[in-house]
Motif scaffolding. Sequence first.
Motif, PDB file in Angstrom:
ATOM      1  N   GLY A  61       1.724   7.440  -8.530  1.00 53.93           N
ATOM      2  CA  GLY A  61       1.230   6.944  -7.239  1.00 53.93           C
ATOM      3  C   GLY A  61       2.255   6.098  -6.513  1.00 53.93           C
ATOM      4  O   GLY A  61       3.451   6.408  -6.510  1.00 53.93           O
ATOM      5  N   ARG A  62       1.800   5.014  -5.909  1.00 57.09           N
ATOM      6  CA  ARG A  62       2.692   4.131  -5.138  1.00 57.09           C
ATOM      7  C   ARG A  62       3.728   3.448  -6.013  1.00 57.09           C
ATOM      8  O   ARG A  62       4.804   3.073  -5.550  1.00 57.09           O
ATOM      9  N   ALA A  63       3.413   3.275  -7.301  1.00 53.78           N
ATOM     10  CA  ALA A  63       4.353   2.615  -8.220  1.00 53.78           C
ATOM     11  C   ALA A  63       5.645   3.397  -8.343  1.00 53.78           C
ATOM     12  O   ALA A  63       6.695   2.827  -8.620  1.00 53.78           O
ATOM     13  N   LEU A  64       5.564   4.693  -8.101  1.00 51.33           N
ATOM     14  CA  LEU A  64       6.737   5.549  -8.250  1.00 51.33           C
ATOM     15  C   LEU A  64       7.894   5.098  -7.369  1.00 51.33           C
ATOM     16  O   LEU A  64       9.053   5.213  -7.750  1.00 51.33           O
ATOM     17  N   TRP A  65       7.584   4.559  -6.202  1.00 52.10           N
ATOM     18  CA  TRP A  65       8.658   4.061  -5.340  1.00 52.10           C
ATOM     19  C   TRP A  65       8.635   2.536  -5.208  1.00 52.10           C
ATOM     20  O   TRP A  65       9.673   1.916  -5.004  1.00 52.10           O
ATOM     21  N   THR A  70      11.275  -2.598  -5.603  1.00 56.08           N
ATOM     22  CA  THR A  70      11.192  -4.035  -5.892  1.00 56.08           C
ATOM     23  C   THR A  70      12.371  -4.469  -6.746  1.00 56.08           C
ATOM     24  O   THR A  70      12.997  -5.503  -6.486  1.00 56.08           O
ATOM     25  N   PHE A  71      12.681  -3.672  -7.776  1.00 58.91           N
ATOM     26  CA  PHE A  71      13.797  -4.028  -8.653  1.00 58.91           C
ATOM     27  C   PHE A  71      15.104  -4.135  -7.855  1.00 58.91           C
ATOM     28  O   PHE A  71      15.833  -5.118  -7.963  1.00 58.91           O
ATOM     29  N   VAL A  72      15.386  -3.120  -7.035  1.00 59.93           N
ATOM     30  CA  VAL A  72      16.643  -3.117  -6.264  1.00 59.93           C
ATOM     31  C   VAL A  72      16.686  -4.286  -5.281  1.00 59.93           C
ATOM     32  O   VAL A  72      17.711  -4.976  -5.157  1.00 59.93           O
ATOM     33  N   MET A 118       5.365  -4.505 -10.332  1.00 59.15           N
ATOM     34  CA  MET A 118       6.369  -4.965  -9.371  1.00 59.15           C
ATOM     35  C   MET A 118       6.856  -6.366  -9.733  1.00 59.15           C
ATOM     36  O   MET A 118       8.058  -6.647  -9.662  1.00 59.15           O
ATOM     37  N   GLY A 119       5.931  -7.247 -10.112  1.00 57.87           N
ATOM     38  CA  GLY A 119       6.302  -8.610 -10.496  1.00 57.87           C
ATOM     39  C   GLY A 119       7.207  -8.624 -11.718  1.00 57.87           C
ATOM     40  O   GLY A 119       8.201  -9.362 -11.762  1.00 57.87           O
ATOM     41  N   LEU A 120       6.888  -7.799 -12.706  1.00 55.83           N
ATOM     42  CA  LEU A 120       7.704  -7.712 -13.915  1.00 55.83           C
ATOM     43  C   LEU A 120       9.086  -7.168 -13.590  1.00 55.83           C
ATOM     44  O   LEU A 120      10.106  -7.709 -14.043  1.00 55.83           O
TER      45      LEU A 120
END
Length: 198
Positions: A61-65, A70-72, A118-120
């Motif tokens: 889902g949205r986590a894929l992007w 977020t990391f970058v 995303m936080g992690l």
Amino acid sequence: MKRFILQLTVSALCLVPTAALAHTGVGDASGFMHGFMHPLGGLDHLLAMVMVGIFAYQLGGRALWLVPLTFVAVMALGGFLGVAAVPVPFVEIGIALSVIVLGAIVAFGIKAPVAVAMGLAGLFAIFHGHAHGSEMPMAVSGAMYAAGFMLATATLHAAGIGLGILAGTMSQTYGKTVYRVAGGVASVAGVALLIGYA
């Protein structure tokens, strides 16, 4: 959706040889290549960033992007802190822990809410970015160096997503063994890194 992800992964991997053709040692190209090679030159960075991609794929889902983005983005902030010599405690330990934790998450197939994921990712990205920024050579362009390590990181995330797709396809036959092995190997490597930093 899987076809789109595969195309995105292949496109990102195609950027690697193009970037390698840049003339190193000359102005901005030198900064870009130093930045691009930095994440690729350390097993700790490489494993963590690939695990982020696999983790994002597992969540879907949205986590894929959102997780890789977020990391970058947060890594860029960490890179700025490193260049500015703003101290961040336990950078090397944080990097090793990122490999251990992300590997374990992949191995056990933990389904975290997108905001938690995303936080992690952002937490660990601070450490990786700080390491990149603090190790920037003095004679290179900071902006080009940052662009290089951000592109390399995005490429590694895309490679992780690609490996996630491959493992997902294989999982139809082999269950979750592929994820468990990949995540387990990363976690063991992270423990070895942590012992080396201690």
